[in-house]
Design an enzyme around this catalytic site. Structure first.
Site, PDB file in Angstrom:
ATOM      1  CE  LYS A   1      -1.680   1.633   4.030  1.00  0.00           C
ATOM      2  NZ  LYS A   1      -1.400   3.047   4.281  1.00  0.00           N
TER       3      LYS A   1
ATOM      4  CB  CYS B   1      -5.149   9.880  11.533  1.00  0.00           C
ATOM      5  SG  CYS B   1      -3.563   9.174  11.920  1.00  0.00           S
TER       6      CYS B   1
ATOM      7  CG  ASP C   1       3.259   1.237   9.421  1.00  0.00           C
ATOM      8  OD1 ASP C   1       3.434   1.498   8.220  1.00  0.00           O
ATOM      9  OD2 ASP C   1       2.956   2.103  10.261  1.00  0.00           O
TER      10      ASP C   1
HETATM   11  C1  EPZ Z   1       4.308   6.854   6.457  1.00  0.00           C
HETATM   12  O1  EPZ Z   1       3.530   7.870   7.059  1.00  0.00           O
HETATM   13  C2  EPZ Z   1       3.387   5.659   6.292  1.00  0.00           C
HETATM   14  N1  EPZ Z   1       2.287   6.021   5.399  1.00  0.00           N
HETATM   15  C3  EPZ Z   1       2.850   5.231   7.652  1.00  0.00           C
HETATM   16  O2  EPZ Z   1       2.042   4.088   7.452  1.00  0.00           O
HETATM   17  C4  EPZ Z   1       4.031   4.871   8.539  1.00  0.00           C
HETATM   18  O3  EPZ Z   1       3.540   4.514   9.828  1.00  0.00           O
HETATM   19  C5  EPZ Z   1       4.985   6.073   8.638  1.00  0.00           C
HETATM   20  O4  EPZ Z   1       5.398   6.477   7.317  1.00  0.00           O
HETATM   21  C6  EPZ Z   1       6.238   5.753   9.442  1.00  0.00           C
HETATM   22  O5  EPZ Z   1       6.910   4.683   8.848  1.00  0.00           O
HETATM   23  C7  EPZ Z   1       2.502   6.014   4.058  1.00  0.00           C
HETATM   24  O6  EPZ Z   1       3.589   5.722   3.586  1.00  0.00           O
HETATM   25  C8  EPZ Z   1       1.324   6.349   3.177  1.00  0.00           C
HETATM   26  P1  EPZ Z   1       6.334  10.128   8.631  1.00  0.00           P
HETATM   27  P2  EPZ Z   1       4.115   9.381   7.126  1.00  0.00           P
HETATM   28  O7  EPZ Z   1       6.239  11.407   7.895  1.00  0.00           O
HETATM   29  O8  EPZ Z   1       5.014   9.618   5.987  1.00  0.00           O
HETATM   30  C9  EPZ Z   1       6.624  13.470  11.951  1.00  0.00           C
HETATM   31  C10 EPZ Z   1       0.170   2.752   7.699  1.00  0.00           C
HETATM   32  O9  EPZ Z   1      -0.238   2.164   8.692  1.00  0.00           O
HETATM   33  N2  EPZ Z   1       6.434  14.433  10.855  1.00  0.00           N
HETATM   34  O10 EPZ Z   1       7.462   9.194   8.310  1.00  0.00           O
HETATM   35  O11 EPZ Z   1       2.961  10.281   7.321  1.00  0.00           O
HETATM   36  C11 EPZ Z   1       5.393  12.584  12.179  1.00  0.00           C
HETATM   37  O12 EPZ Z   1       4.474  13.234  13.033  1.00  0.00           O
HETATM   38  C12 EPZ Z   1       0.658   4.175   7.787  1.00  0.00           C
HETATM   39  O13 EPZ Z   1       0.278   2.226   6.557  1.00  0.00           O
HETATM   40  C13 EPZ Z   1       6.553  15.802  11.133  1.00  0.00           C
HETATM   41  O14 EPZ Z   1       6.781  16.197  12.270  1.00  0.00           O
HETATM   42  O15 EPZ Z   1       4.968   9.331   8.448  1.00  0.00           O
HETATM   43  C14 EPZ Z   1       5.980  11.358  12.821  1.00  0.00           C
HETATM   44  O16 EPZ Z   1       6.182  11.588  14.209  1.00  0.00           O
HETATM   45  C15 EPZ Z   1       0.363   4.749   9.151  1.00  0.00           C
HETATM   46  N3  EPZ Z   1       6.383  16.698  10.117  1.00  0.00           N
HETATM   47  C16 EPZ Z   1       7.356  11.232  12.158  1.00  0.00           C
HETATM   48  O17 EPZ Z   1       7.630  12.526  11.586  1.00  0.00           O
HETATM   49  C17 EPZ Z   1       6.139  16.291   8.823  1.00  0.00           C
HETATM   50  O18 EPZ Z   1       6.022  17.158   7.923  1.00  0.00           O
HETATM   51  C18 EPZ Z   1       7.410  10.202  11.033  1.00  0.00           C
HETATM   52  O19 EPZ Z   1       6.283  10.427  10.211  1.00  0.00           O
HETATM   53  C19 EPZ Z   1       6.037  14.904   8.558  1.00  0.00           C
HETATM   54  C20 EPZ Z   1       6.198  13.995   9.577  1.00  0.00           C
END
Ligand code: EPZ
Length: 418
Positions: A26, A121, A313
């Site tokens: 996904k 979310c 995840d």
């Molecule tokens: C991706 O989300 C995945 N989703 C998530 O999978 C996964 O849990 C996550 O990466 C971590 O591996 C997709 O790929 C579609 P991040 P993402 O940006 O990119 C902070 C699932 O279950 N952050 O790597 O949104 C954030 O709050 C989903 O399939 C900022 O602060 O996660 C978090 O603490 C859930 N500012 C950390 O970074 C930003 O601009 C990592 O988040 C972006 C993120």
């Protein structure tokens, strides 16, 4: 009867035994689908999973003017046509946060973009400040207006290269900026980039489209902008989280499960933890087998981390395994601030958490809160004595293809009802 009222009825206590075909990832399919914004030529994608989020991505692309056709049997999608609209509406973005990844490609290809701010979310606030900061580094003018991110490539209408140092490792942040940089004027460097296999798969697809990306899968990615990208054919990488989920389901029920069509190297940190949990894990090409017949589950301490660390995840799924182990363990979530909501539901099933293992769980009525938490409740139901009803399983439909069919292939007793 609506999809929102769907539930699972699971009769647990039976060891899973069999083979399950793992689908395309996904979290690779979503950015790759949105990367088709960057070309008006035909892109053929294979191994595209039949998921709610994939369907939402098609709707988003169609809103932008693309023509999408999807053959569910073959798992193949064809995306063609150019962009005639550059607005991603709140109605769609609120159902799929990954829609934020339309922002980079849209502003890079069309010179402007309006994408609704994705809300938080269940698992956290999910800010997108790193996406915005990176685009500004590439010359995008960004305004937040009426809940929308409005981005424009000022001046020539084309972004320019930049040196982006990500304050935090962000998977979709890295992907959004990498896509935007493919058509920017000049070279973009992304430091502290995410190393996830899905980032690599996106880069591989973009390079087939004529992009010039080096270093994907390392913390320093270099993208040399080009004038135009062309169509391509690409097969989406296997879903390492789906594979890990079914392996843990097999282990939790003391059965033997083989996952086919996997990429074992993409979930090495998970396989190591499963061996520590006393499972016999064997890898044979693209197949992974977990054998837990007549074996006791051992407690395993887990700390989630960006790839190649233990994936967040897979945290909820490992929590269930620890709840069934013969000892005390700790699970530490370092990525998201609110990713333990499955705990309360597991306690309703008799778990002693903080991870004091118990010999067995008891079936109960439980409620899903997010995609991976719902997976952990299904695993718990399969392992528990008695019957478990899992509510709000629409969360699962977002990320697990044909769940009931796959669980039944393994001998699990599960049915969907409304
Ligand atoms: C991706 O989300 C995945 N989703 C998530 O999978 C996964 O849990 C996550 O990466 C971590 O591996 C997709 O790929 C579609 P991040 P993402 O940006 O990119 C902070 C699932 O279950 N952050 O790597 O949104 C954030 O709050 C989903 O399939 C900022 O602060 O996660 C978090 O603490 C859930 N500012 C950390 O970074 C930003 O601009 C990592 O988040 C972006 C993120």
């Amino acid at each position: 009867m609506t999809y929102k009222t769907a539930k699972f009825k699971i009769v647990g206590g039976k060891a899973l035994d069999g083979e399950v075909k793992i689908s395309g990832a996904k979290n690779a399919a979503l950015p790759i689908l949105l990367s088709t914004i960057l070309t008006d030529e035909k892109v053929l994608l294979k191994n595209v999973p039949d998921l709610a989020d994939v369907k939402t991505s098609f709707k988003l692309l169609q809103d932008f003017g693309k023509v999408c056709t999807y053959d569910v049997e073959k798992g193949e999608a064809v995306i063609e046509n150019g962009i005639t609209n550059h607005v991603a509406s709140y109605e769609l973005v609120k159902t799929m946060r990954a829609s934020i990844m339309a922002l980079g490609p849209l502003v890079s290809y069309a010179g402007s973009a309006e994408v609704s701010l994705p809300g938080g979310c269940a698992i956290g606030a999910r800010p997108v400040d790193l996406h915005i900061k990176g685009l500004m580094e590439m010359g995008a003018q960004i305004k937040l207006d009426d809940g929308y991110i409005k981005a424009n490539a000022i001046g020539s209408g084309r972004l320019h290269g930049g040196h982006i140092i990500m304050d935090k490792v962000s998977v979709t942040g890295t992907e959004n900026l990498m896509m935007a940089a493919t058509l920017a004027d000049g070279i973009t460097i992304i430091e502290n980039a995410a190393l996830e296999p899905e980032v690599v798969d996106l880069a591989n697809c973009l390079n087939k489209m004529g992009a010039k990306i080096k270093g994907a899968g390392t913390s320093r990615v270099e993208i040399e902008g080009v004038i135009k990208l062309h169509g391509c054919e690409h097969s989406v990488v296997a879903d390492r989280i789906e594979a890990g989920t079914y392996l843990i389901a097999g282990i939790a029920t003391h059965g033997i499960v083989t996952c086919l069509n996997t990429l074992p190297s993409s979930l090495e940190s998970v396989l190591q933890k499963l061996r520590q949990a006393n499972a016999i894990i064997t890898v044979d090409g693209t197949s992974i087998t977990a054998d837990m017949r007549n074996r006791q589950i051992k407690p395993v301490d887990v700390v989630t981390a960006p790839h190649p660390g233990y994936p967040t995840d897979m945290q909820a799924q490992m929590t269930v395994l620890n709840a069934l182990s013969d000892g005390v363990s700790s699970v530490t979530e370092t990525i998201f601030e609110n990713r333990f909501m499955h705990i309360a539901e597991l306690i309703r099933m008799g778990a002693h958490l903080v991870c004091n293992g118990v010999p067995s769980l008891k079936g109960a009525q439980v409620m899903s809160s997010d995609l991976r938490a719902s997976a952990s409740l299904v695993i718990a139901g399969l392992a528990a004595e008695g019957t478990t009803i899992v509510d709000r399983i629409y969360h699962m439909d977002r990320g697990y293809e044909h769940i009931e069919t796959k669980v039944r292939c393994l001998g699990g007793q599960i049915e969907r009802f409304y």
